[in-house]
Scaffold this active site. Structure first.
Site, PDB file in Angstrom:
ATOM      1  N   PRO A   9       0.797  -1.226   0.000  1.00  0.00           N
ATOM      2  CA  PRO A   9       0.000   0.000   0.000  1.00  0.00           C
ATOM      3  C   PRO A   9       0.835   1.284   0.000  1.00  0.00           C
ATOM      4  CG  PRO A   9      -0.891  -1.568   1.571  1.00  0.00           C
ATOM      5  CD  PRO A   9       0.374  -2.161   1.039  1.00  0.00           C
ATOM      6  N   ASN A  10       0.344   2.245  -0.749  1.00  0.00           N
ATOM      7  CA  ASN A  10       0.873   3.617  -0.825  1.00  0.00           C
ATOM      8  C   ASN A  10       2.187   3.747  -1.600  1.00  0.00           C
ATOM      9  OD1 ASN A  10      -1.232   4.925   0.735  1.00  0.00           O
ATOM     10  ND2 ASN A  10      -0.394   3.830   2.493  1.00  0.00           N
ATOM     11  N   ARG A  17       5.082  11.078  -2.338  1.00  0.00           N
ATOM     12  CA  ARG A  17       4.757  10.737  -0.954  1.00  0.00           C
ATOM     13  C   ARG A  17       5.955  11.008  -0.032  1.00  0.00           C
ATOM     14  NH1 ARG A  17       4.593   4.574   1.408  1.00  0.00           N
ATOM     15  NH2 ARG A  17       3.845   5.137   3.468  1.00  0.00           N
ATOM     16  N   TYR A  22      11.011   9.005   1.796  1.00  0.00           N
ATOM     17  CA  TYR A  22      11.057   7.901   0.831  1.00  0.00           C
ATOM     18  C   TYR A  22      11.808   8.236  -0.458  1.00  0.00           C
ATOM     19  CZ  TYR A  22       7.546   5.968   3.971  1.00  0.00           C
ATOM     20  OH  TYR A  22       6.896   5.493   5.078  1.00  0.00           O
ATOM     21  N   ASN A  73       8.351  -5.124  -0.649  1.00  0.00           N
ATOM     22  CA  ASN A  73       8.190  -4.039   0.313  1.00  0.00           C
ATOM     23  C   ASN A  73       6.704  -4.027   0.662  1.00  0.00           C
ATOM     24  OD1 ASN A  73       7.865  -1.744   1.802  1.00  0.00           O
ATOM     25  ND2 ASN A  73       9.101  -0.434   0.455  1.00  0.00           N
ATOM     26  N   ALA A  76       2.940  -0.603   4.940  1.00  0.00           N
ATOM     27  CA  ALA A  76       2.467  -0.729   6.326  1.00  0.00           C
ATOM     28  C   ALA A  76       1.994  -2.145   6.662  1.00  0.00           C
ATOM     29  CB  ALA A  76       1.347   0.281   6.588  1.00  0.00           C
ATOM     30  N   HIS A  79       3.770  -4.375   9.214  1.00  0.00           N
ATOM     31  CA  HIS A  79       3.624  -4.314  10.670  1.00  0.00           C
ATOM     32  C   HIS A  79       2.425  -5.084  11.197  1.00  0.00           C
ATOM     33  CE1 HIS A  79       6.639  -1.395   9.780  1.00  0.00           C
ATOM     34  NE2 HIS A  79       5.785  -0.573   9.180  1.00  0.00           N
ATOM     35  N   ASP A  86       1.398 -15.175   5.893  1.00  0.00           N
ATOM     36  CA  ASP A  86       1.106 -16.591   5.707  1.00  0.00           C
ATOM     37  C   ASP A  86       1.255 -17.001   4.241  1.00  0.00           C
ATOM     38  OD1 ASP A  86       0.663 -16.957   8.377  1.00  0.00           O
ATOM     39  OD2 ASP A  86      -1.520 -17.135   8.238  1.00  0.00           O
ATOM     40  N   GLU A  97      12.895  -8.845   2.183  1.00  0.00           N
ATOM     41  CA  GLU A  97      12.020  -7.742   2.605  1.00  0.00           C
ATOM     42  C   GLU A  97      12.817  -6.440   2.470  1.00  0.00           C
ATOM     43  OE1 GLU A  97      10.650  -8.293   6.637  1.00  0.00           O
ATOM     44  OE2 GLU A  97      10.108  -6.187   6.839  1.00  0.00           O
ATOM     45  N   HIS A  99      12.793  -2.146   2.699  1.00  0.00           N
ATOM     46  CA  HIS A  99      12.173  -0.880   3.103  1.00  0.00           C
ATOM     47  C   HIS A  99      13.053   0.264   2.640  1.00  0.00           C
ATOM     48  CE1 HIS A  99       9.229  -2.983   5.427  1.00  0.00           C
ATOM     49  NE2 HIS A  99      10.199  -3.720   5.929  1.00  0.00           N
ATOM     50  N   LEU A 100      12.411   1.264   2.049  1.00  0.00           N
ATOM     51  CA  LEU A 100      13.166   2.439   1.604  1.00  0.00           C
ATOM     52  C   LEU A 100      13.778   3.171   2.798  1.00  0.00           C
ATOM     53  CD1 LEU A 100      10.283   3.292  -0.734  1.00  0.00           C
ATOM     54  CD2 LEU A 100      12.615   3.174  -1.613  1.00  0.00           C
ATOM     55  N   SER A 101      12.976   3.346   3.829  1.00  0.00           N
ATOM     56  CA  SER A 101      13.431   4.075   5.012  1.00  0.00           C
ATOM     57  C   SER A 101      13.992   3.094   6.039  1.00  0.00           C
ATOM     58  CB  SER A 101      12.257   4.848   5.619  1.00  0.00           C
ATOM     59  OG  SER A 101      11.266   3.954   6.112  1.00  0.00           O
ATOM     60  N   ARG A 106      12.469   5.043  13.165  1.00  0.00           N
ATOM     61  CA  ARG A 106      11.196   5.767  13.075  1.00  0.00           C
ATOM     62  C   ARG A 106      10.271   5.382  14.235  1.00  0.00           C
ATOM     63  NH1 ARG A 106       8.970   5.252   7.271  1.00  0.00           N
ATOM     64  NH2 ARG A 106       7.728   7.019   7.997  1.00  0.00           N
ATOM     65  N   ARG A 110       6.733   0.883  13.716  1.00  0.00           N
ATOM     66  CA  ARG A 110       7.443   0.405  12.513  1.00  0.00           C
ATOM     67  C   ARG A 110       8.588  -0.548  12.849  1.00  0.00           C
ATOM     68  NH1 ARG A 110       5.290   3.811   8.480  1.00  0.00           N
ATOM     69  NH2 ARG A 110       4.804   5.870   9.311  1.00  0.00           N
TER      70      ARG A 110
HETATM   71  C1  DQA Z   1       8.083   1.356   4.252  1.00  0.00           C
HETATM   72  C2  DQA Z   1       8.035   1.570   5.758  1.00  0.00           C
HETATM   73  C3  DQA Z   1       6.633   1.309   6.286  1.00  0.00           C
HETATM   74  O1  DQA Z   1       6.611   1.523   7.696  1.00  0.00           O
HETATM   75  C4  DQA Z   1       5.647   2.240   5.645  1.00  0.00           C
HETATM   76  O2  DQA Z   1       4.334   1.956   6.107  1.00  0.00           O
HETATM   77  C5  DQA Z   1       5.714   2.209   4.158  1.00  0.00           C
HETATM   78  C6  DQA Z   1       7.022   2.175   3.520  1.00  0.00           C
HETATM   79  C7  DQA Z   1       9.449   1.740   3.645  1.00  0.00           C
HETATM   80  O3  DQA Z   1       9.682   1.378   2.499  1.00  0.00           O
HETATM   81  O4  DQA Z   1      10.250   2.412   4.289  1.00  0.00           O
HETATM   82  O5  DQA Z   1       4.700   2.277   3.468  1.00  0.00           O
HETATM   83  O6  DQA Z   1       7.867  -0.023   3.979  1.00  0.00           O
END
Ligand code: DQA
Length: 144
Positions: A9-10, A17, A22, A73, A76, A79, A86, A97, A99-101, A106, A110
């Site tokens: 998502p997002n 964003r 990010y 990735n 959210a 979490h 599963d 896995e 994550h950009l950040s 944070r 997270r």
């Molecule tokens: C994220 C970190 C997550 O906590 C956040 O909800 C994202 C992006 C990252 O790439 O840093 O949507 O996965």
């Protein structure tokens, strides 16, 4: 070699964003960089982005069984996405896995990943290049 790249998502809003968190690289740019590197290595990449957990699970059910690697990735869903976790746990392929950040610098919510226990490894905080590093690892692993 078939590699799945899954964006949660997002992440379709990358570039617009919270760029200070990010970065300014868009999802299309990330996917294009991954596809270029994979093609050079003779690998095939299938990418998906969805804001809906079920759509990501459907994709894994359809494409996961014969995959050689997964880069994900989960956004959210990282979490709290137990159904996604599963679906990943069923797969034989290595899962990275990304994550950009750096999620560990944070908010406390997270710091927990429900995906990490079923992943082979995790890359966090290296921006869009983290995806390419994940791909490099999968390519090496397959060669080994
Ligand atoms: C994220 C970190 C997550 O906590 C956040 O909800 C994202 C992006 C990252 O790439 O840093 O949507 O996965």
């Amino acid at each position: 070699m078939k590699i799945l790249v899954i964006h949660g998502p997002n992440l379709n809003m990358l570039g617009r964003r919270e760029p200070e968190v990010y970065g300014r690289t868009t999802l299309d740019e990330i996917d294009a960089a991954l596809r270029k590197r994979a093609t050079a290595a003779g690998a095939t990449i299938l990418t998906v982005q969805s804001n809906h957990e079920g759509a990501l699970i459907d994709f894994l059910h359809a494409e996961g069984w014969d995959a050689d690697g997964v880069i994900i990735n989960p956004g959210a869903l990282t979490h709290y996405g137990l159904a996604l976790r599963d679906a990943l746990a069923m797969l034989k392929a290595p899962i990275i896995e990304v994550h950009l950040s750096n999620v560990y610098r944070r908010e406390p919510f997270r710091h927990t990943s429900v995906v990490a226990p079923v992943a082979t490894g995790q890359i966090a905080g290296l921006g869009w290049r983290g995806y390419l590093l994940a791909l490099e690892w999968l390519l090496e692993e397959k060669r080994a």
